[in-house]
Design a protein around this motif. Structure first.
Motif: not given
Length: 286
Positions: A32-40, A268-272
């Motif tokens: 939702e914040a617009g990030l491209d990738l999620v990792t684990f 904050e990371f994705g939106e700002e």
């Protein structure tokens, strides 16, 4: 040193099992914040963590756009022929949203306790290189004959190929030492270290080693994306964006992955932060 890659931003979320809904919810926040990738991270010997493959599959079903990757997969406890099938399957199920991070292993007491083979550092690099070749061989369905390979650590004899992934799955290698950096240059699509494990100058030295190995193998070093796991490097979004823009400009980082389990930090990371970094780097490139 700027390799010119389009900037991307991701999240590095702890696969904690205490409340299994949390990593899934955080993944949705990242999307939702617009990030491209999620990792684990992938530590199969850690009972406080969810199984990474299972979690990634669940997250893929609960998201629509964000890409998913292990950061990085524990190859000593994941047979590469099975990894090839699982990765292709998840890529198909997620409509081409899977990327594969790979690591040679390191916690050998824990790996051995789970039934894995204890390897020396040199053996683990050889085993990873064999695994990469085998995984790509099994994805290659243009060749009709079964896959045969006789490695020191991994072998298949007539394994059927496929399924073919939905897209060309990039392989990102978690590397720090010379042999692993050279392997990344020869065979990797991306370099994926963590800034917290590095000393000043390590990014530059690592890039040089990767570039040299890539050129020796007849590859364009610019083909290899430079990814980086980071913490929150500054207390405010503007200063954080400046730090990341400097890393993009000086060290060629194209993908920044924030290690955070706080939904506010992910937003904050994705939106700002991400838009500010993109604007700073675009201005410098222009």
């Amino acid at each position: 040193m700027d390799y010119g890659h389009p900037l991307e931003f991701g999240a590095f979320i702890t696969p904690a099992a205490a409340d299994p809904s949390i990593p899934v919810l955080l993944s949705r926040v990242a999307e939702e914040a617009g990030l491209d990738l999620v990792t684990f991270q992938d530590h199969p010997y850690q009972p406080a963590f969810l199984d990474t493959w299972t979690l990634m599959s669940f997250v893929a079903a609960r998201t629509a756009r964000i890409r998913i990757a292990p950061n990085v997969l524990n190859v000593p406890l994941r047979p590469p022929a099975v990894v090839a099938r699982a990765a292709a399957s998840l890529d198909l199920l997620s409509n081409g949203r899977f990327e594969l991070g790979l690591g040679a292993g390191g916690f050998w007491d824990a790996i051995a306790a789970m039934g894995g083979t204890r390897l020396t550092p040199g053996q683990s690099v050889t085993a990873l290189e064999e695994a990469i070749g085998l995984i790509r061989e099994l994805w290659n369905t243009d060749e009709r004959r079964g896959a045969f390979t006789d490695g020191v650590h991994h072998s298949v004899h007539g394994a059927k190929r496929g399924p073919r992934p939905a897209h060309r799955i990039p392989l990102h290698i978690g590397a720090y030492k010379p042999r692993m950096l050279a392997l990344t240059g020869r065979t990797g699509d991306g370099w994926l270290p963590s800034l917290g494990y590095m000393k000043p100058g390590d990014l530059g030295r690592g890039n040089a080693a990767i570039d040299e190995a890539a050129a020796a193998a007849g590859r364009d070093p610019g083909e290899i994306r430079r990814l980086l796991n980071v913490g929150r490097l500054a207390p405010d979004p503007g200063a954080f964006a400046e730090r990341l823009a400097t890393l993009a400009r000086n060290d060629g980082i194209g993908t920044f992955i924030l290690a955070a389990d706080d939904p506010n930090l992910l937003r904050e990371f994705g939106e700002e932060v991400a838009p500010a970094v993109r604007a700073l780097v675009a201005r410098e490139r222009a």
